[in-house]
Design an enzyme around this catalytic site. Structure first.
Site, short mmCIF file in Angstrom:
data_model
loop_
_atom_site.label_atom_id
_atom_site.label_comp_id
_atom_site.label_asym_id
_atom_site.label_seq_id
_atom_site.Cartn_x
_atom_site.Cartn_y
_atom_site.Cartn_z
N GLU A 66 -19.57 -39.04 -24.24
CA GLU A 66 -21.01 -39.05 -24.01
C GLU A 66 -21.70 -37.89 -24.74
O GLU A 66 -22.86 -38.00 -25.11
CB GLU A 66 -21.27 -38.99 -22.50
CG GLU A 66 -22.63 -39.44 -22.05
CD GLU A 66 -22.97 -40.88 -22.43
OE1 GLU A 66 -22.04 -41.70 -22.69
OE2 GLU A 66 -24.17 -41.20 -22.48
N HIS B 180 -21.28 -43.01 -30.03
CA HIS B 180 -19.97 -43.39 -29.48
C HIS B 180 -19.09 -44.00 -30.58
O HIS B 180 -17.90 -43.71 -30.69
CB HIS B 180 -20.14 -44.45 -28.38
CG HIS B 180 -20.66 -43.91 -27.08
ND1 HIS B 180 -20.05 -42.89 -26.40
CD2 HIS B 180 -21.73 -44.27 -26.31
CE1 HIS B 180 -20.71 -42.65 -25.27
NE2 HIS B 180 -21.74 -43.46 -25.20
N HIS C 151 -27.67 -44.01 -29.69
CA HIS C 151 -26.72 -43.59 -28.65
C HIS C 151 -25.35 -44.26 -28.85
O HIS C 151 -24.32 -43.58 -28.94
CB HIS C 151 -27.30 -43.94 -27.27
CG HIS C 151 -26.41 -43.58 -26.13
ND1 HIS C 151 -26.62 -42.47 -25.35
CD2 HIS C 151 -25.30 -44.16 -25.64
CE1 HIS C 151 -25.67 -42.39 -24.44
NE2 HIS C 151 -24.84 -43.41 -24.58
N GLU C 152 -25.37 -45.57 -28.94
CA GLU C 152 -24.10 -46.30 -29.08
C GLU C 152 -23.43 -45.97 -30.41
O GLU C 152 -22.21 -45.95 -30.52
CB GLU C 152 -24.31 -47.81 -28.92
CG GLU C 152 -24.90 -48.25 -27.57
CD GLU C 152 -24.17 -47.70 -26.34
OE1 GLU C 152 -22.97 -47.40 -26.42
OE2 GLU C 152 -24.84 -47.54 -25.29
ZN ZN Z 1 -23.05 -43.57 -23.58
#
Ligand code: ZN
Length: 504
Positions: free
Chosen positions: A301, A275, A271-272
């Site tokens: 996101e 980003h 997830h990170e």
């Molecule tokens: Zn996030």
């Protein structure tokens, strides 16, 4: 060189200095969550107060105003000498003007007070969560909500103070639009939870996993995803996050929740990293201008969710990575088939913690926070009433009630950071991601074969080409339309969920 261009360069030079200052603030925030001794919190709050004040001063300075004014009319937004500017420069000026006008609405005192208050609130929140005491956090939260309300009054809004805060993270989004959008998809999500909830054995995902082995597996993953080793760090923090100083220096964190192998760690890293790739993929040649900045938190996101769930929880992804994981943790995984593993990491089951929730129930966690935030900002709910409102909504949407505050209203760091209006972007991110994923599969018909071979770079390149490299050039609506041929349509996400989980 024309005079206009020379002046545009002067604004960019100013912008670079401003970004350098902002990056120092990000560095202090990263340090606070990863390295700072707890005793440093009071001093850190002074440092952040000072830096925020300086950043605000620069953004609202007559120097910047004087640099912008010959290029763009600060009142009307009309470009002064449109013919001598290219399209990127025009877009950058439009966004700069917006940032300056917005910053000017906020008094210096309020900006500083916010920055001084939040580090102390974060500290109190961490203690409150550890000790399961809502009382420890409540006075800090009250102060942050008061400051947020004051901020909304200064920023201005048409219908609700919440809109002014929302606009910080998702420009032009309003609570009216969100309420309509969320009320359309909420019953569909509730149906999906009912249809796809299953009891599957996932006990092998829980255990005491060696942190070093996990981190080395994660670094291999990041490498495959296309993160350049020289441009990032991965550290541990209380709550996983990603902060960017510059496209060449991005900080990712994760947490070791030793009881939960995928949702508690690997998913958070993927997830990170989503980003991080966005930040690394921004057009560095425009550094110092708004074109080298992320468009909105919803779009941000969408990048993390695309990677975390659509790719990182897919069968083909684990066709490649499962054998490595199995070798690392044979005590848990040696007798488990890929199919069993895939089903276990995709169990739909109401649970308490948002960031560990499955792809379907996750969205209901977000709607819950949106509804509570909206009520808090419009004085329909008091801080002392949050735990009860939280539990009522958990019961009504997910059929479960947390036994502790730590598993309930104290689980997320956001409110202590003053991020009111941020949560809805998590659901918007899923919706944008669902639509992008639909288009991605049409564009790359052999996507599953490539992923199963461990080839992930084409995913990074697809997202770079369609999202990252535009920075703030387009609006969210234009970006999604250009990438997919259609403005935001939540049906793509709902269909994605339904078709994926129907096969499980
Ligand atoms: Zn996030």
């Amino acid at each position: 060189m024309t005079k206009t261009l020379t002046t545009y360069e002067a604004v960019t030079e100013f912008g670079k200095k401003l970004k350098t200052l902002t990056s120092l603030k990000a560095l202090l925030e990263w340090d606070q969550e990863t390295k700072m001794p707890s005793g440093g919190v009071e001093f850190r709050s002074n440092q952040l107060e000072m830096l925020s004040g300086l950043i605000h001063e620069k953004l609202t300075s007559s120097e910047l105003n004087n640099l912008l004014s010959p290029l763009i009319d600060m009142d009307s937004g009309d470009l002064v000498d449109s013919d001598s500017l290219d399209l990127s420069q025009k877009a950058a000026l439009r966004e700069w003007r917006k940032d300056v006008l917005k910053a000017k609405k906020l008094p210096d005192r309020l900006v500083k007070e916010f920055s001084k208050t939040t580090p102390l609130a974060i500290h109190a929140w961490a203690k409150a969560k550890e000790e399961n005491s809502f009382e420890i956090f409540a006075p800090h939260l009250e102060k942050i909500i008061d400051l947020s309300k004051e901020k909304a009054q200064h920023l201005g809004y048409e219908f609700s103070p919440y809109d002014a805060l929302l606009d910080e993270y998702e420009p032009k989004m309003t609570s009216q639009k969100l309420t309509k959008l969320f009320s359309e998809i909420k019953p569909k999500l509730l149906d999906l939870v009912k249809t796809h909830s299953k009891k599957i054995d996932s006990s092998f995902l829980y255990g005491d996993f060696d942190a070093q082995k996990l981190m080395s597996f994660n670094k291999e993953l990041l490498d495959k995803m296309g993160l350049n080793k020289d441009f990032y760090r991965l550290d541990l923090s209380n709550h996983p996050f990603c902060l960017s100083m510059h496209p060449r220096d991005v900080r990712l964190t994760t947490h070791i929740n030793s009881s939960d192998l995928v949702a508690g760690n690997i998913s958070a890293v993927i997830h990170e990293a989503g980003h991080a790739l966005y930040e690394m993929g921004l057009p560095i040649e425009h550094f110092g201008t708004p074109l080298c900045e992320a468009l909105s938190m919803g779009i941000h996101e969408s990048q993390s969710k695309f990677w975390e769930t659509m790719i990182g929880q897919s069968f083909e992804f684990w066709e490649h990575f499962f054998p490595t994981l199995q070798k690392l943790f044979p005590e848990n995984l040696k007798d488990i088939s890929l199919d069993e593993f895939y089903k276990a990491i995709n169990i739909v089951k109401p649970s308490f913690i948002r960031i560990h929730a499955d792809e379907i129930t996750y969205n209901l966690h977000v709607i819950l926070r949106f509804e509570i935030e909206k009520a808090l900002l419009s004085d329909e709910l008091k801080v002392s009433e949050i735990p009860e409102a939280w539990n009522d909504k958990m019961q009504s949407y997910l059929g479960i009630v947390p036994k502790t505050f730590s598993e309930g209203c104290l689980q997320d760091i956001h409110w202590s950071c003053g991020l009111f209006g941020y949560f809805p972007t998590y659901l918007l991110g899923n919706l944008y991601a669902g639509q992008l994923y639909h288009n991605f599969r049409k564009t790359h018909l052999d996507y599953n074969t490539k992923i199963a071979q461990g080839n992930l770079l084409f995913i990074r390149d697809y997202l770079k080409k369609n999202v990252h490299e535009f920075g703030r050039y387009y609006s969210q609506e234009e970006l999604i339309k250009n990438a997919t041929g259609e403005t935001l349509n939540p049906e793509y996400f709902i269909q994605y969920l339904d078709s994926k989980y129907s096969t499980l």
